[in-house]
Design a protein around this motif. Structure first.
Motif, PDB file in Angstrom:
ATOM      1  N   HIS A  32       3.055  -4.602  13.057  1.00  9.94           N
ATOM      2  CA  HIS A  32       2.833  -5.995  12.294  1.00  9.94           C
ATOM      3  C   HIS A  32       1.997  -6.853  13.304  1.00  9.94           C
ATOM      4  O   HIS A  32       1.261  -7.655  12.823  1.00  9.94           O
ATOM      5  CB  HIS A  32       4.526  -6.574  12.508  1.00  9.94           C
ATOM      6  CG  HIS A  32       4.475  -7.963  11.900  1.00  9.94           C
ATOM      7  ND1 HIS A  32       4.587  -8.288  10.530  1.00  9.94           N
ATOM      8  CD2 HIS A  32       4.479  -9.229  12.474  1.00  9.94           C
ATOM      9  CE1 HIS A  32       4.606  -9.549  10.377  1.00  9.94           C
ATOM     10  NE2 HIS A  32       4.427 -10.241  11.509  1.00  9.94           N
ATOM     11  N   ARG A  74       9.503 -11.003  -3.722  1.00  7.53           N
ATOM     12  CA  ARG A  74       9.383 -10.119  -2.373  1.00  7.53           C
ATOM     13  C   ARG A  74       7.848 -10.269  -2.014  1.00  7.53           C
ATOM     14  O   ARG A  74       7.645 -10.196  -0.846  1.00  7.53           O
ATOM     15  CB  ARG A  74       9.779  -8.651  -2.779  1.00  7.53           C
ATOM     16  CG  ARG A  74       9.601  -7.641  -1.495  1.00  7.53           C
ATOM     17  CD  ARG A  74      10.605  -8.251  -0.368  1.00  7.53           C
ATOM     18  NE  ARG A  74      10.290  -7.301   0.751  1.00  7.53           N
ATOM     19  CZ  ARG A  74       9.306  -7.301   1.814  1.00  7.53           C
ATOM     20  NH1 ARG A  74       8.437  -8.577   1.998  1.00  7.53           N
ATOM     21  NH2 ARG A  74       9.213  -6.437   2.678  1.00  7.53           N
ATOM     22  N   THR A  75       7.001 -10.632  -2.945  1.00  7.44           N
ATOM     23  CA  THR A  75       5.798 -10.932  -2.724  1.00  7.44           C
ATOM     24  C   THR A  75       5.610 -12.453  -1.597  1.00  7.44           C
ATOM     25  O   THR A  75       4.348 -12.298  -1.229  1.00  7.44           O
ATOM     26  CB  THR A  75       4.759 -11.131  -4.000  1.00  7.44           C
ATOM     27  OG1 THR A  75       5.217 -11.934  -4.727  1.00  7.44           O
ATOM     28  CG2 THR A  75       4.883  -9.494  -4.572  1.00  7.44           C
ATOM     29  N   ARG A  94       5.295  -8.815   5.044  1.00  5.91           N
ATOM     30  CA  ARG A  94       4.451  -7.931   4.223  1.00  5.91           C
ATOM     31  C   ARG A  94       3.160  -7.800   4.794  1.00  5.91           C
ATOM     32  O   ARG A  94       2.334  -7.548   3.803  1.00  5.91           O
ATOM     33  CB  ARG A  94       4.632  -8.633   2.838  1.00  5.91           C
ATOM     34  CG  ARG A  94       4.274  -9.987   2.990  1.00  5.91           C
ATOM     35  CD  ARG A  94       4.466 -10.685   1.457  1.00  5.91           C
ATOM     36  NE  ARG A  94       3.966 -12.405   1.770  1.00  5.91           N
ATOM     37  CZ  ARG A  94       4.587 -13.187   2.141  1.00  5.91           C
ATOM     38  NH1 ARG A  94       5.932 -12.695   2.992  1.00  5.91           N
ATOM     39  NH2 ARG A  94       4.206 -14.432   2.129  1.00  5.91           N
ATOM     40  N   GLU A 136       5.875  -2.511   5.637  1.00  8.91           N
ATOM     41  CA  GLU A 136       6.820  -3.614   5.574  1.00  8.91           C
ATOM     42  C   GLU A 136       6.738  -4.088   4.027  1.00  8.91           C
ATOM     43  O   GLU A 136       7.746  -4.260   3.384  1.00  8.91           O
ATOM     44  CB  GLU A 136       5.992  -4.889   6.401  1.00  8.91           C
ATOM     45  CG  GLU A 136       6.298  -4.801   7.490  1.00  8.91           C
ATOM     46  CD  GLU A 136       5.672  -5.869   8.304  1.00  8.91           C
ATOM     47  OE1 GLU A 136       5.980  -6.211   9.469  1.00  8.91           O
ATOM     48  OE2 GLU A 136       4.902  -6.581   7.873  1.00  8.91           O
ATOM     49  N   ARG A 137       5.656  -3.722   3.208  1.00  8.75           N
ATOM     50  CA  ARG A 137       5.676  -3.880   1.903  1.00  8.75           C
ATOM     51  C   ARG A 137       6.414  -3.101   1.026  1.00  8.75           C
ATOM     52  O   ARG A 137       6.886  -3.326  -0.080  1.00  8.75           O
ATOM     53  CB  ARG A 137       4.188  -4.165   1.433  1.00  8.75           C
ATOM     54  CG  ARG A 137       3.389  -4.990   1.753  1.00  8.75           C
ATOM     55  CD  ARG A 137       2.097  -5.243   1.234  1.00  8.75           C
ATOM     56  NE  ARG A 137       1.163  -4.080   1.710  1.00  8.75           N
ATOM     57  CZ  ARG A 137       0.307  -4.153   2.555  1.00  8.75           C
ATOM     58  NH1 ARG A 137      -0.045  -5.545   3.078  1.00  8.75           N
ATOM     59  NH2 ARG A 137      -0.548  -3.269   2.740  1.00  8.75           N
ATOM     60  N   TYR A 169      14.036  -6.200   1.536  1.00  2.86           N
ATOM     61  CA  TYR A 169      14.309  -7.329   2.599  1.00  2.86           C
ATOM     62  C   TYR A 169      15.352  -8.376   1.619  1.00  2.86           C
ATOM     63  O   TYR A 169      15.123  -9.149   0.672  1.00  2.86           O
ATOM     64  CB  TYR A 169      12.873  -8.273   2.810  1.00  2.86           C
ATOM     65  CG  TYR A 169      13.177  -9.290   3.639  1.00  2.86           C
ATOM     66  CD1 TYR A 169      13.290  -8.993   5.009  1.00  2.86           C
ATOM     67  CD2 TYR A 169      13.168 -10.737   3.270  1.00  2.86           C
ATOM     68  CE1 TYR A 169      13.263 -10.447   5.874  1.00  2.86           C
ATOM     69  CE2 TYR A 169      13.407 -11.742   4.052  1.00  2.86           C
ATOM     70  CZ  TYR A 169      13.611 -11.601   5.599  1.00  2.86           C
ATOM     71  OH  TYR A 169      13.523 -12.593   6.401  1.00  2.86           O
ATOM     72  N   PRO A 186      10.611  -3.781  -3.487  1.00  4.23           N
ATOM     73  CA  PRO A 186       9.461  -4.147  -3.931  1.00  4.23           C
ATOM     74  C   PRO A 186       8.726  -3.646  -5.162  1.00  4.23           C
ATOM     75  O   PRO A 186       7.818  -3.540  -5.349  1.00  4.23           O
ATOM     76  CB  PRO A 186       8.541  -3.344  -2.723  1.00  4.23           C
ATOM     77  CG  PRO A 186       9.515  -2.259  -2.290  1.00  4.23           C
ATOM     78  CD  PRO A 186      10.837  -2.937  -2.505  1.00  4.23           C
TER      79      PRO A 186
END
Length: 617
Positions: free
Chosen positions: A103, A420-421, A426, A431-432, A436, A441
């Motif tokens: 990240h 989620r976007t 992300r 992560e995407r 979460y 996703p």
């Protein structure tokens, strides 16, 4: 009362029951063939078994290999379950650090790209540079911490391996202290992988100890579905929690009666107006009547919304029962889903069918029932229960419409993916792909993460059992329901056939764990229908009522016949077929099970240089 046309209902009951028995027997034989094809695959779960309740004297690889080697010379490997909380925490820390580093690196790259494209003032440029340096410094610290954590993991694994190796050597020497007291980190469970299907099949079916609850063999779950935290649970603790789960299920079933009864009463607002003290009605002060008079369309609106309220209540059942089933300590998600399916189906039959049907019948004539309970009980059941056909047909149509809308349009997944976007980490590819806070996703068809995942049979099939129950009951009591239910079954057939073949991920294939339970509930649905028809005929004083008794007995004998050999034949392959399959596999590969090494080894114990991902086979 005593209408000779009731004999036509008995004839219809015999016809639909015999046709249902014939179909179930035919489908079960087809399922056995498909189940044996599944068991012939070169998959790790077909070559392995799960052993639990291992005595202390056998809690070592050498002792287990010697014990089982008397009968099976084809043991590939044995993995005893270990209690390793410190190692698991270190692995969690390692995974967290790896995620943080990825990240931070993605964020640093994004900051550098933004700085190179935008002309910033000197002050902002210096601030931006300071942030980059701080982030780079944090990345270096995380990398140093990651190296240290990996070294600790490797050291801890080697330390545990030396401890277990010393115990194995002591057992091999016949040390009585080692036999009587294995290390505390060794649990009383193990996965045993064999080289041949024949050995695994025999080991799965045989009794391995003269005492009960010793060396109990079970079918190994799919490797990706293993619940490692439940492997090696103490038997007494597991049974206590299973008893607790059963008690909680009964408690939820009892308390669920009240919302179901309330929702069923919404369809009988006119009858509810008649309830209460006589003075209340004389004065016109009945609360229900006052509200209904103020809003004339309220009765029709509540009657339309009642099926939707039932669906909304049934939506929360899997969520509640999920936590109840989690207490039972299942070692695999396949048995977990089977238990959840069983409880959901029981709730659908007891609550949605019986409670709502009886609540509707009771509310329709409750005022008369209170004044003369014994005299009106016969009239309520005989006249009101067949009238509930409209309610259940409306419920099934609403269920099908709602389920097909959610299945084909997928508004929930689209909404979750859109949220989620904007919410949650992300920056990186990993992560995407992660969920979460309950947001997954899965977005649009043309997006990379549009796969809907596996089909949730344990959520879908309880509704089908309810539909079969309504079909069997009201085929006789209200024949017009057949024509009305046909479009519902046809729509579900077309939609889910397409979804299963072209859309859903087939990785959830667990070899038909739910089908034997579904078949049992199918016969239960027939018995419910037959007993209901018998009760209605008896309460109507029809001479055709005694003719239903032989059909009920035949159905009971059929259910007993289906339970005697069919599940056993389906769950395991015959030895001749195992031998033929092993021979065919050896022609392609000398050691068919060799690729499954370390498949059932606890992941924290697998060092990176030994990490092995088995082929799908």
């Amino acid at each position: 009362h005593g209408d000779p046309r009731m004999f036509a209902g008995v004839v219809a009951a015999y016809m639909i029951s015999f046709y249902g028995m014939w179909l179930l027997n035919k489908e079960y034989n087809w399922f056995i063939v498909q189940r044996h094809r599944y068991l012939q695959r070169r998959a790790p779960q077909n070559y392995s078994i799960f052993i639990h309740c291992i005595p202390k004297s056998l809690r070592s690889k050498a002792a287990l290999r010697e014990y089982f080697g008397v009968f099976f010379n084809d043991i590939l490997e044995i993995h005893l379950m270990k209690r390793i909380p410190k190692l698991e925490k270190l692995c969690e820390k390692r995974d967290k650090l790896e995620g943080q580093i990825k990240h931070s690196e993605a964020l640093l790259e994004k900051m550098r790209a933004a700085k190179s494209l935008v002309l910033l003032p000197v002050a902002l440029f210096q601030n931006h540079t300071a942030q980059e340096e701080a982030l780079a410094s944090r990345i270096r610290e995380d990398k140093d911490s990651l190296v240290e954590t990996k070294a600790q993991i490797e050291s801890r694994v080697k330390e545990l391996e030396e401890e277990w190796k010393a115990h194995e050597e002591a057992v091999a020497r016949g040390d009585e202290a080692a036999l009587a007291g294995p290390p505390g980190s060794l649990l009383d469970a193990a996965f045993i992988t064999f080289k041949t299907l024949k050995a695994a099949t025999c080991a799965r079916q045989l009794s391995h100890h003269q005492l009960p609850f010793r060396l109990v063999a079970e079918e190994a779950p799919v490797p990706g579905h293993v619940v490692w935290s439940n492997c090696g649970l103490n038997r007494y603790r597991k049974e206590a929690f299973q008893l607790l789960a059963g008690g909680l299920t009964c408690a939820v079933c009892v308390f669920w009666v009240f919302p179901i009864t309330f929702v069923a009463s919404l369809q009988k607002v006119e009858e509810l107006k008649k309830l209460g003290p006589e003075g209340c009605h004389a004065a016109g002060n009945c609360p229900i009547k006052v509200v209904s008079d103020a809003f004339p369309l309220l009765d029709e609106v509540l009657a339309i919304l009642a099926p939707w309220f039932l669906i909304w209540l049934s939506y929360w059942l899997p969520v509640i029962l999920w936590y109840v089933v989690a207490l039972e300590g299942h070692i695999g998600m396949d048995t977990f889903h089977a238990s959840l399916f069983s409880k959901l189906t029981l709730f659908m039959i007891v609550q949605t069918f019986f409670v709502s049907a009886m609540a509707g019948a009771l509310f329709s004539e409750l005022n008369t029932f209170v004044n003369n309970p014994l005299g009106q009980a016969q009239h309520i059941l005989a006249s009101s229960l067949p009238a509930q056909a409209v309610t259940f047909i409306a419920l099934i149509f609403v269920k099908c419409s709602y389920r097909l809308m959610m299945e084909l349009l997928r508004p929930r997944s689209a909404c979750h993916g859109w949220m989620r976007t904007f919410i949650g980490p992300r920056l990186t590819e990993e992560e995407r792909k992660q969920d979460y806070m309950g947001l997954n996703p899965v977005v649009w068809v043309l997006r990379p993460y549009s796969s809907p995942g596996p089909l949730k049979y344990h959520i879908l099939w309880p509704d089908l059992v309810l539909m079969f129950t309504v079909l069997f009951v009201y085929t006789v009591l209200s024949p017009i329901s057949n024509a009305l239910l046909l479009p519902a079954f046809a729509a579900l057939n077309v939609a889910y056939r397409h979804q299963m073949i072209y859309i859903y991920d087939p990785s959830n294939d667990t070899g038909g764990q739910l089908w034997p339970q579904f078949a049992s509930y199918f016969t239960v649905s027939m018995l419910i229908a037959q007993v209901t028809v018998l009760g209605v005929l008896s309460l109507n004083e029809s001479a055709a009522a005694p003719l239903m008794i032989p059909l009920i007995l035949l159905t009971v004998f059929f259910a007993r016949y289906m339970r005697r050999q069919h599940p056993k034949s389906a769950m395991s392959m015959p030895l001749l077929l195992c031998h033929q399959t092993d021979t065919r596999h050896r022609r392609k590969c000398p050691e068919p099970a060799a690729e499954f090494r370390n498949t059932y080894k606890q992941k924290p114990l697998i060092l990176p240089d030994l990490l092995h991902t088995p082929s799908a086979g």
